[in-house]
Structure formats: C-alpha cells, structure tokens
Design a protein around this motif. Structure first.
Motif, PDB file in Angstrom:
ATOM      1  N   TYR A 147       0.805 -17.423 -63.392  1.00 41.21           N
ATOM      2  CA  TYR A 147      -0.425 -18.211 -63.513  1.00 41.21           C
ATOM      3  C   TYR A 147      -1.230 -18.202 -62.222  1.00 41.21           C
ATOM      4  N   GLY A 148      -0.545 -18.178 -61.088  1.00 40.65           N
ATOM      5  CA  GLY A 148      -1.257 -18.087 -59.814  1.00 40.65           C
ATOM      6  C   GLY A 148      -1.980 -16.764 -59.655  1.00 40.65           C
ATOM      7  N   THR A 149      -1.362 -15.683 -60.146  1.00 41.39           N
ATOM      8  CA  THR A 149      -2.000 -14.375 -60.050  1.00 41.39           C
ATOM      9  C   THR A 149      -3.266 -14.314 -60.897  1.00 41.39           C
ATOM     10  N   LEU A 150      -3.201 -14.871 -62.102  1.00 39.40           N
ATOM     11  CA  LEU A 150      -4.386 -14.879 -62.966  1.00 39.40           C
ATOM     12  C   LEU A 150      -5.498 -15.716 -62.343  1.00 39.40           C
ATOM     13  N   ALA A 151      -5.120 -16.848 -61.739  1.00 37.12           N
ATOM     14  CA  ALA A 151      -6.113 -17.694 -61.079  1.00 37.12           C
ATOM     15  C   ALA A 151      -6.709 -16.988 -59.862  1.00 37.12           C
ATOM     16  N   ALA A 152      -5.875 -16.297 -59.098  1.00 34.61           N
ATOM     17  CA  ALA A 152      -6.352 -15.582 -57.921  1.00 34.61           C
ATOM     18  C   ALA A 152      -7.308 -14.451 -58.310  1.00 34.61           C
ATOM     19  N   LYS A 153      -7.018 -13.801 -59.427  1.00 32.26           N
ATOM     20  CA  LYS A 153      -7.915 -12.752 -59.906  1.00 32.26           C
ATOM     21  C   LYS A 153      -9.294 -13.339 -60.225  1.00 32.26           C
ATOM     22  N   LEU A 154      -9.313 -14.486 -60.906  1.00 31.61           N
ATOM     23  CA  LEU A 154     -10.575 -15.149 -61.215  1.00 31.61           C
ATOM     24  C   LEU A 154     -11.309 -15.581 -59.947  1.00 31.61           C
ATOM     25  N   ALA A 155     -10.522 -15.939 -58.923  1.00 31.85           N
ATOM     26  CA  ALA A 155     -11.116 -16.396 -57.664  1.00 31.85           C
ATOM     27  C   ALA A 155     -11.469 -15.238 -56.730  1.00 31.85           C
ATOM     28  N   GLY A 156     -11.059 -14.023 -57.107  1.00 31.91           N
ATOM     29  CA  GLY A 156     -11.376 -12.859 -56.288  1.00 31.91           C
ATOM     30  C   GLY A 156     -10.569 -12.749 -55.007  1.00 31.91           C
ATOM     31  N   ILE A 157      -9.294 -13.227 -55.047  1.00 28.85           N
ATOM     32  CA  ILE A 157      -8.450 -13.222 -53.862  1.00 28.85           C
ATOM     33  C   ILE A 157      -7.239 -12.316 -54.108  1.00 28.85           C
ATOM     34  N   PRO A 158      -6.946 -11.381 -53.205  1.00 30.68           N
ATOM     35  CA  PRO A 158      -5.789 -10.493 -53.397  1.00 30.68           C
ATOM     36  C   PRO A 158      -4.469 -11.235 -53.264  1.00 30.68           C
ATOM     37  N   THR A 159      -3.466 -10.783 -54.011  1.00 34.55           N
ATOM     38  CA  THR A 159      -2.148 -11.420 -53.992  1.00 34.55           C
ATOM     39  C   THR A 159      -1.055 -10.409 -53.710  1.00 34.55           C
ATOM     40  N   VAL A 160       0.024 -10.921 -53.139  1.00 36.96           N
ATOM     41  CA  VAL A 160       1.271 -10.176 -52.968  1.00 36.96           C
ATOM     42  C   VAL A 160       2.359 -11.014 -53.627  1.00 36.96           C
ATOM     43  N   ASN A 161       3.032 -10.458 -54.621  1.00 34.25           N
ATOM     44  CA  ASN A 161       3.996 -11.224 -55.401  1.00 34.25           C
ATOM     45  C   ASN A 161       5.420 -10.831 -55.060  1.00 34.25           C
ATOM     46  N   ASN A 162       6.336 -11.770 -55.255  1.00 33.32           N
ATOM     47  CA  ASN A 162       7.741 -11.541 -54.981  1.00 33.32           C
ATOM     48  C   ASN A 162       8.553 -12.039 -56.171  1.00 33.32           C
ATOM     49  N   VAL A 163       9.230 -11.123 -56.856  1.00 40.41           N
ATOM     50  CA  VAL A 163      10.104 -11.491 -57.977  1.00 40.41           C
ATOM     51  C   VAL A 163      11.486 -11.733 -57.383  1.00 40.41           C
ATOM     52  N   SER A 164      11.785 -12.996 -57.126  1.00 39.94           N
ATOM     53  CA  SER A 164      13.011 -13.337 -56.400  1.00 39.94           C
ATOM     54  C   SER A 164      14.200 -13.552 -57.327  1.00 39.94           C
ATOM     55  N   GLY A 165      13.982 -13.413 -58.601  1.00 43.48           N
ATOM     56  CA  GLY A 165      15.043 -13.572 -59.598  1.00 43.48           C
ATOM     57  C   GLY A 165      14.409 -13.721 -60.954  1.00 43.48           C
ATOM     58  N   LEU A 166      15.128 -13.335 -61.985  1.00 43.44           N
ATOM     59  CA  LEU A 166      14.531 -13.324 -63.318  1.00 43.44           C
ATOM     60  C   LEU A 166      14.829 -14.580 -64.110  1.00 43.44           C
ATOM     61  N   GLY A 167      15.622 -15.495 -63.529  1.00 47.33           N
ATOM     62  CA  GLY A 167      15.935 -16.717 -64.266  1.00 47.33           C
ATOM     63  C   GLY A 167      16.552 -16.376 -65.614  1.00 47.33           C
ATOM     64  N   THR A 168      16.147 -17.112 -66.636  1.00 50.22           N
ATOM     65  CA  THR A 168      16.724 -16.877 -67.968  1.00 50.22           C
ATOM     66  C   THR A 168      15.888 -15.918 -68.803  1.00 50.22           C
ATOM     67  N   VAL A 169      14.797 -15.387 -68.243  1.00 51.15           N
ATOM     68  CA  VAL A 169      13.889 -14.550 -69.034  1.00 51.15           C
ATOM     69  C   VAL A 169      14.598 -13.326 -69.585  1.00 51.15           C
ATOM     70  N   PHE A 170      15.480 -12.703 -68.782  1.00 50.21           N
ATOM     71  CA  PHE A 170      16.185 -11.513 -69.250  1.00 50.21           C
ATOM     72  C   PHE A 170      17.633 -11.810 -69.608  1.00 50.21           C
ATOM     73  N   ILE A 171      18.080 -13.054 -69.419  1.00 46.21           N
ATOM     74  CA  ILE A 171      19.446 -13.424 -69.780  1.00 46.21           C
ATOM     75  C   ILE A 171      19.476 -13.989 -71.198  1.00 46.21           C
ATOM     76  N   VAL A 172      18.532 -14.889 -71.499  1.00 42.44           N
ATOM     77  CA  VAL A 172      18.420 -15.491 -72.833  1.00 42.44           C
ATOM     78  C   VAL A 172      17.179 -14.925 -73.512  1.00 42.44           C
ATOM     79  N   ARG A 173      17.364 -14.237 -74.620  1.00 44.67           N
ATOM     80  CA  ARG A 173      16.242 -13.639 -75.349  1.00 44.67           C
ATOM     81  C   ARG A 173      15.797 -14.574 -76.464  1.00 44.67           C
ATOM     82  N   ASN A 174      14.582 -15.094 -76.352  1.00 42.21           N
ATOM     83  CA  ASN A 174      14.037 -15.974 -77.366  1.00 42.21           C
ATOM     84  C   ASN A 174      12.517 -15.870 -77.333  1.00 42.21           C
ATOM     85  N   LEU A 175      11.836 -16.731 -78.087  1.00 40.42           N
ATOM     86  CA  LEU A 175      10.382 -16.671 -78.161  1.00 40.42           C
ATOM     87  C   LEU A 175       9.755 -16.905 -76.787  1.00 40.42           C
TER      88      LEU A 175
END
Length: 375
Positions: A95-123
């Motif tokens: 959500y911060g990246t989408l907001a930064a795009k709207l604001a015209g500010i470059p971002t550098v992102n860090n995926v520090s862990g996937l949490g449950t997104v790739f461990i638990v598959r659901n909606l």
C-alpha cells in the motif's frame, strides 16, 4: 536528501535499521521514521530522526479495509516530501508503494519475510499475491533476504527480475555482537529458542523435542524467549503455552531488550521455523559464536553450513529436531567450541551489516543521479 524509512513498528526500525539510519545521517541525509507509535518511537527521535506516526493494523487481513492505508500513506508522503522512501514489511511494501507512486516518490522495498502468504493458501493470500504484482511494478529496487524468496517472486511474475537483488538478511553488527572472551560449556547445557509464540515459528515442535530430550537427559535446559501474539489463528494461546511451561517441558524467559545476554548464557540456539526471510536472531547467535539448529527451509538454511556451524533439521518434525539437539548436546567441549567459532566466521564473512548498508547506499546514490539527470 530527505529519506523516509517505513515499517510496521517503530520497534522494528530501531532494532533492525538503526545503523542504516546512522550511515545515512553520516552522509548528511535527513532521515524520517514513519511507523505506528510504540515505546520505541521516542528512541528514534533521540537518535536524530524526525518521527511521523501512521495508523496501521499489522494483523488485519481484509484487503478492502487495508486499501484505506493507501490514502493514509499518500497523505503522510505528501506531507513529508521525501526524495526516496525505504519500505519494509508487507503493508508498506504494497500500500505504501501504491501511495508513493501516486505521490511521485521513488521507493526501495525490502521483502523481509513472506509471513503466511506462501505458507497458508487461501483467498487472502491470493489477493495479496495480486496486490504484490500490482505494487511491485513501481519500486526502483526490491531487495529480498534470501534467494528462494527472490526466485518465488520472479517465478510468480510478481516483480521483474531486473528490479531485484538479494541481501544477507538484515545483516548483523559484528562489532557489537561478539563472542564471550572465554568459551564456556554451561552447566546445565542450555538450548535457547528466540521467537514470537506462533505455530509457524515451530514452537510446538520445540516443546515436543524438548520434552523428549529431557526424558533422556533430565538436566538439559530448554528455554524460549519471545512474546505472545494471539491474534488470528497463528498465535498459540497463552493458557496452552503456560501449561507446557508448568509441565516442565520448557522454561519461559518472557521478553527482553538484551537478547545478546540470553544468547551468551546458552550453548545452542534453536529455531524450527516453517519459513523466514533471514532470522535476525540466528544472525545474532552466529555473531556471538553459538552453534545453531534450524530448519532446512528458505531463510533459515542460509544461516547454517550443515555439520560445520550447526545442524539443519526437517521442518514440522519434532523427532528429527530432538535428534539434532542431542547431536549438539553430546559434542565434546572442543567440538562445541569449534562449531560456535564457525558460526562467528560465517557471520563476519557473509552476514555483516555493512554489506546491507553498502547496497542501500549504492541504490540511493543511483536514484539521486537519476533525479539529477532529469533536472
């Protein structure tokens, strides 16, 4: 240059990014810390940061509700007007990246862990993957903390490979975290697990392995340091956990701001997690010269050269974990010392925090040069 660092807790910024902040400040950059308020927000200000609070429900899993975060991020980013934004954890990354795009500010992102997104598959995880794919069209760079996570994101076409790079986790300050001057095999021998009391951290497996091991070696100590997190279905209920403690299967140390002392008072650090970015606690254990037992899964396996500085065990397998703990326990003192020294060497050569800082400084310099060309 004004640089914003955005994470889901002030605690996280202070404990994991403080040396990056100092490096940026040493180069004359102004650093803005953006995170929900907690006990560490004032410490960030004391460290010379401007602190800007933002409301963020860390455990919320309703993407429609979370879309309101875009508006909040946009408002803060327009108010602060940073030249570049460094973002960590899933909600700032999306959500911060989408907001930064709207604001015209470059971002550098860090995926520090996937949490449950790739461990638990659901909606929820399916929606999260689509949001990643949308948001990760826009960063200048996306850092991953291990090659498996990088490959997963590129294989799923969530991000273009050319935008990605791999860091050695969050890195570790090997000057601050140093082994004890004299090696000691503690009596009683002590295994230490550090982590939130969550199922996915492998707490159940650690309890079962400890219970089995203590039946054979009653004097062994098996300790857990970490906080409760009963939100959703990922946290172990406190009454259940405390029943294990009262039974004597493990000792509970609560939480501490001095994790290093707890590690130094142990003989081996254990983390049977199901998946990680690269666990900071294992980097701390390595830098402090401790043998490590962890699971053979992405993020964890990078911290162990099997049979050299520790052992890899099977994920979700308490029997195998107990066997690996016994292997470390029966090592003669000299072999235990040698294993810990190998951990220290790995920390210095692979995981030193300066490697991480240098990569961030290089990316920021590239963004600055690009902005100057446009002008």
């Amino acid at each position: 240059m004004r640089i914003a660092i955005v994470i889901n807790t002030s605690w996280n910024i202070y404990n994991f990014r403080l040396n990056l902040i100092k490096a940026l400040q040493a180069l004359g950059h102004e650093v803005i810390a953006i995170a929900p308020p907690d006990a560490y927000s004032a410490r960030l200000e004391a460290a010379g940061c401007q602190y800007v609070p933002i409301l963020m429900e860390n455990k919320g899993t309703n993407p429609l509700q979370d879309l309101l975060l875009i508006k909040r991020f946009y408002k803060v980013y327009k108010q602060v007007q940073p030249a570049v934004i460094l973002q960590y954890t899933i909600k700032p990354n999306i959500y911060g990246t989408l907001a930064a795009k709207l604001a015209g500010i470059p971002t550098v992102n860090n995926v520090s862990g996937l949490g449950t997104v790739f461990i638990v598959r659901n909606l929820v995880s399916k929606v999260a993957l689509r949001l990643y794919r949308l948001a990760f069209r826009y960063p200048e760079k996306v850092f991953f903390q291990n090659p498996d996570d990088q490959k997963l994101f590129t294989d799923y076409k969530l991000v273009k490979p050319g935008l990605t790079d791999v860091l050695p986790g969050s890195g570790i300050d090997t000057r601050q975290f140093r082994p004890a001057p004299v090696f000691t095999r503690h009596r009683p021998f002590t295994f230490l697990m550090i982590g939130r009391i969550l199922y996915e951290k492998g707490v159940v497996e650690f309890v079962e392995a400890s219970r089995a091991l203590k039946q054979k070696y009653p004097d062994i100590r098996c300790q857990l340091l970490g906080g409760f997190d009963e939100a959703g279905n990922v946290g172990i209920k406190k009454n259940l956990f405390m029943a294990w403690v009262n039974e004597g299967a493990i000792e509970y140390l609560g939480t501490s701001d001095d994790v290093a002392s707890c590690i130094l008072n142990s003989d081996c650090v254990v983390l049977p997690s199901y998946r990680e970015g690269t666990p900071k606690t294992l980097l701390e254990a390595a830098a402090l010269g401790k043998p490590i037992i962890t699971t053979n899964v992405p993020g964890c396996k990078e911290t162990v050269v099997n049979g050299v500085n520790g052992l890899l065990c099977e994920v979700r397998n308490a029997t195998d974990l107990a066997a690996k703990m016994e292997q470390i326990y029966v090592l003669p003192a000299k072999e235990l010392e040698k294993t810990g020294a190998a951990s220290r060497q790995l920390a210095v050569t692979k995981f030193d925090e300066q490697f991480v800082i240098n990569k961030y400084l290089a990316v920021i310099a590239g963004i600055t040069a690009k902005a100057n060309q446009i002008k």
